[in-house]
Design an enzyme around this catalytic site. Structure first.
Site, PDB file in Angstrom:
ATOM      1  N   CYS A 196      -8.711  -7.252 -12.732  1.00  0.00           N
ATOM      2  CA  CYS A 196      -8.254  -5.981 -12.155  1.00  0.00           C
ATOM      3  C   CYS A 196      -6.867  -6.075 -11.537  1.00  0.00           C
ATOM      4  O   CYS A 196      -6.474  -5.229 -10.748  1.00  0.00           O
ATOM      5  CB  CYS A 196      -9.252  -5.473 -11.115  1.00  0.00           C
ATOM      6  SG  CYS A 196      -9.473  -6.567  -9.703  1.00  0.00           S
ATOM      7  N   ASP A 214      -3.194 -11.500  -6.168  1.00  0.00           N
ATOM      8  CA  ASP A 214      -3.336 -12.478  -5.087  1.00  0.00           C
ATOM      9  C   ASP A 214      -3.569 -13.889  -5.614  1.00  0.00           C
ATOM     10  O   ASP A 214      -3.122 -14.866  -5.011  1.00  0.00           O
ATOM     11  CB  ASP A 214      -4.476 -12.078  -4.146  1.00  0.00           C
ATOM     12  CG  ASP A 214      -4.055 -11.005  -3.156  1.00  0.00           C
ATOM     13  OD1 ASP A 214      -2.840 -10.817  -2.970  1.00  0.00           O
ATOM     14  OD2 ASP A 214      -4.937 -10.356  -2.563  1.00  0.00           O
ATOM     15  N   GLU A 216      -9.810 -14.387  -6.249  1.00  0.00           N
ATOM     16  CA  GLU A 216      -8.365 -14.235  -6.047  1.00  0.00           C
ATOM     17  C   GLU A 216      -7.782 -15.326  -5.157  1.00  0.00           C
ATOM     18  O   GLU A 216      -6.613 -15.256  -4.774  1.00  0.00           O
ATOM     19  CB  GLU A 216      -8.069 -12.845  -5.459  1.00  0.00           C
ATOM     20  CG  GLU A 216      -8.940 -12.479  -4.265  1.00  0.00           C
ATOM     21  CD  GLU A 216      -8.860 -10.996  -3.909  1.00  0.00           C
ATOM     22  OE1 GLU A 216      -7.874 -10.340  -4.296  1.00  0.00           O
ATOM     23  OE2 GLU A 216      -9.781 -10.501  -3.236  1.00  0.00           O
ATOM     24  N   HIS A 255       0.816  -1.214   0.000  1.00  0.00           N
ATOM     25  CA  HIS A 255       0.000   0.000   0.000  1.00  0.00           C
ATOM     26  C   HIS A 255       0.852   1.266   0.000  1.00  0.00           C
ATOM     27  O   HIS A 255       0.414   2.311  -0.452  1.00  0.00           O
ATOM     28  CB  HIS A 255      -0.970  -0.001   1.188  1.00  0.00           C
ATOM     29  CG  HIS A 255      -0.321  -0.008   2.529  1.00  0.00           C
ATOM     30  ND1 HIS A 255       0.076  -1.149   3.159  1.00  0.00           N
ATOM     31  CD2 HIS A 255      -0.005   0.995   3.368  1.00  0.00           C
ATOM     32  CE1 HIS A 255       0.607  -0.856   4.330  1.00  0.00           C
ATOM     33  NE2 HIS A 255       0.570   0.435   4.474  1.00  0.00           N
TER      34      HIS A 255
END
Length: 769
Positions: free
Chosen positions: A701, A654, A630, A391
């Site tokens: 995505c 993931d 995922e 992040h």
């Protein structure tokens, strides 16, 4: 050849020597004792002990009998260099009858080894850990026997643990010596990896509050610019104190004014991550227990700068030792204030009160600290170590903030105020670069233009007319503006966790509502998919309860966290429903591993819809609900998920990680993180086939969709919708309009037929050609 040597006696003697190792205070003496003892028992003319320096990747002579004593510490060789280096590199014993005739022989001047022909080199190792090499030499050719070699291997094995300890202590001493030497950091290059493409030049500023270099920088500045306090030797002590207090008050007032200007400068597009971000700074500066203590020290005769440092260090220690992560996070707020107050005390250099001349260096950083550095005009950020989380890099990219990540901890030993040149495009950091290096970068020392003069199509389709939708992944409101600028066809993924990660407490329903509403308004009526909170793994706010998890990626994250905290989940869902009123609202749940989780989350949404209707609050009462695919578990239940969900989205980041059990941030296994692994390709095929069969909307995505070759594979699976980083949209759209669906379908068929990683890699590489 002489073989009458008492090897057994030597092995016993070595055992006695190593048993008293811990009582030896002088490491050099211990190693010299080893050399003397081995040389004597083996009747060798020379015995030497080399230790391996992992940081420098070189062997260093540490003790010797027979060679020049001046060579100790001076003779060095790289791994694989000379007979000794080869022995350690290949972890094998080398016995040479005539060393001078060996292809691997390397001669060193002035150490008096030319007369020795027989050579025996035995690696000292512990498992696969290279520790050093024990060598024997003799004038008589072919002097050492295979029995001698076996004995030396046994001796090296006995010595391994003890010498490993000595190597560690010597290494610590060398690091300390290097830390004290500025010459070590002239024109060196440190490798790393970057985010946005940029090249910046600035002075190093360290966030490690225990380092002295940042303070030294102020002392240097003070030599040319004295504090506007007491400076006349004829002034009385009382007059000096009064002048110092006036200088301090002026610096305090100026700091408040600067922070107010900074907060006002935060525009609407950053309100979700920077709204009232300097609140703690304001509160501290207004706190009489904080600034009042500084005044008290000055009133007692202390210098203003000393008072600032003393109090900020005291508070930093208190905060740092707190059991609450949210309090520990405030340490950098304290150091920020120290930086600003000290700079403002030196009146004519107040321009340095922000970080506009600095590249900031840290081994760990909170997201809120990153935002503050960016707002205070830092030129860039260098992060070092294993504490780097996804992040942080995502947030830096959203802010177009130059970030370089490195695992070379040498940067943390660089003297403060060193000049740094950061190249995030090639992934290098230059410390005190030479004029030649700076000249080569002179024309590019600025962030690279994000879009340039690109002609980005609004809609995309393949050369044979198949419509492909390219959307944007966004993290903060500011990203929506970037997405619109590159003609994104909607928001395919909004990561809602960033307002949670930045703050010191869960944002309220009302705060979240305002954020989500702004996203809808700025997206100009285009589709917008809001993903519910995905914290856990490497995204854990400090204020959450539950403590440390041994493996957070397999722990309480994603939908598990939301369902485990229904009050937090309900606030978020209510905010999303309210914000989506009048728009097409899509809500997506992350980390779904069972149909039960999806149904439970869906039921909670329906409950929130009923509550809002009863309360008479306008909201979207017909949201579309989707699931992230995922996890391998989700792949196995894709039939049930496809039937239950309104839409699905594949999170390739993931999915690859969990399918292959590979953490791409782990340098030891990151090269095993491969999107083209046959298991990954077949999982994607299974998901795409089920969604296509059911008529369920499917998108991708993850970052894999940004790779042109992998994108063509995904298009070949009949996937028609992709969401990527806004900065990657021009590249992705270009790949789409230059591809034919027929060719993509053919390529996908070939990729799914491969059996090995090597075959897949060759196939995907051929597409790049």
């Amino acid at each position: 050849m002489n073989s009458k040597r008492d090897n057994i006696d030597l092995i016993v003697s070595m055992a006695e020597l190593t048993s008293v190792f811990d009582r030896k205070s002088n490491l050099s003496t211990l190693l010299q004792d080893i050399a003397v003892m081995v040389a004597e028992h083996m009747s060798a003319d020379v015995c030497s002990v080399y230790l391996y320096n992992k940081d420098a990747e070189e062997l260093v002579l540490r003790a010797t009998v027979g060679l020049s004593s001046s060579s100790v510490g001076r003779v060095k060789m790289k791994l694989g260099e000379g007979i000794t280096g080869i022995a350690l590199k290949e972890l094998r014993t080398i016995r040479e009858a005539r060393a001078s005739l060996s292809p691997g022989f390397k001669s060193f001047k002035n150490i008096n080894e030319e007369e020795y022909e027989a050579f025996l080199a035995v690696p000292i190792k512990k498992g696969l850990n290279r520790i050093g090499v024990l060598t024997l030499q003799h004038r008589e050719p072919d002097y050492f026997s295979s029995r001698d070699a076996s004995a030396m291997k046994a001796i090296a094995s006995q010595l391994a643990a003890s010498i490993e300890n000595s190597q560690l202590l010597i290494g610590l001493r060398e690091k300390r010596e290097k830390h004290e030497s500025n010459e070590e950091f002239e024109n060196i290059r440190i490798p790393g990896s970057g985010g946005i493409r940029a090249t910046v030049l600035g002075k190093a500023y360290f966030l490690n509050e225990k380092r002295k270099p940042n303070v030294i920088a102020y002392d240097v500045l003070a030599s040319d610019s004295e504090i506007e306090g007491c400076s006349d030797p004829d002034e009385t002590e009382e007059e000096c104190i009064l002048l110092d207090l006036l200088a301090f008050d002026k610096a305090l007032e100026l700091s408040m004014s600067q922070l107010e200007e900074l907060q006002v400068s935060v525009d609407d597009s950053l309100s979700d991550v920077a709204g009232m971000i300097f609140t703690a700074h304001f509160l501290m500066l207004r706190d009489e227990n904080f600034t009042g203590l500084m005044r008290s020290l000055i009133e007692k005769g202390g210098k203003p700068d000393e008072a600032v440092r003393t109090v900020t260090n005291q508070y930093a220690d208190i905060f740092r030792n707190s059991d609450l992560s949210g309090i520990r996070e405030k340490v950098q707020d304290i150091k920020d204030l120290e930086h600003r107050l000290l700079a403002n005390l030196y009146g004519d250099i107040s321009k340095t009160a922000d970080y506009s001349t600095n590249i900031v260096v840290a081994d760990n950083i909170f997201p809120s600290e990153l935002v503050k550095l960016w707002l205070q005009k830092s030129k860039g950020l260098v992060l070092c170590g294993s504490g780097i989380t996804a992040h942080i890099s995502i947030l830096a990219r959203s802010l177009s903030f130059p970030l370089l990540m490195t695992e070379d901890r040498k940067i943390l030993r660089v003297p403060g105020d060193s000049e740094l040149l950061m190249d995030t495009t090639l992934g290098f950091l230059y410390v005190n670069p030479s004029e030649e290096i700076k000249a080569s970068y002179r024309n590019v020392v600025e962030p690279v233009s994000v879009f340039g003069e690109l002609d980005i199509p609004e809609m995309t389709e393949t050369t044979d007319g198949v419509r492909i939708k390219v959307q944007a992944n966004i993290n903060i409101i500011h990203d929506v503006e970037v997405a619109v600028a590159v003609n994104a066809e909607g928001i395919g993924l909004y990561r809602s966790e960033f307002p949670f990660i930045i703050r010191n407490e869960f944002p309220s329903e009302e705060e979240q509502y305002r954020i989500y509403r702004k996203i809808f308004k700025k997206s100009n009526g285009q589709e917008c998919i809001l993903r519910t909170l995905d914290i856990g793994g490497d995204k854990i706010p400090g204020y959450t309860e539950g403590g440390h998890e041994a493996n957070p990626f397999l722990g309480f994250r994603g939908i598990r966290f939301s369902l485990g905290h229904p009050e937090v989940f309900q606030d978020q869902i209510r905010a999303m429903l309210r914000a989506g009123e009048g728009w097409e609202l899509k809500i997506m749940f992350p980390m779904i591993s069972s149909l039960d989780e999806f149904l439970t989350a869906s039921a909670l949404v329906k409950g929130c819809i009923r509550d809002l209707e009863v309360e008479g609050i306008p909201a979207n009462n017909k949201p579309l609900l989707g699931a992230m695919v995922e996890l391998p578990a989700a792949v196995e239940i894709i039939r049930e998920l496809s039937a239950a969900a309104d839409f699905l989205s594949i999170g390739t980041n993931d999915l690859i990680m969990y399918t292959l059990a590979v953490d791409r941030t782990n340098e030891k296994v990151r090269n095993m993180y491969k999107a083209w692994h046959p298991a990954v390709l077949r999982s994607l095929k299974k998901i795409a086939d089920q969604a296509y069969s059911d008529g369920t909307e499917l998108s991708v995505c993850g970052e894999a969709a940004s790779d042109p070759e992998f994108l063509r594979f995904l298009i070949g699976l009949k996937i028609r919708k992709f969401s990527v980083d806004p900065l990657k949209i021009p590249l992705v759209k270009s790949a789409v309009i230059n591809s034919s669906f027929h060719d993509c379908e053919d390529f996908a068929g070939k990729a799914l037929a491969v059996e090995t990683l090597n075959q897949a890699e060759i196939l995907f590489a051929s597409m790049r050609g």
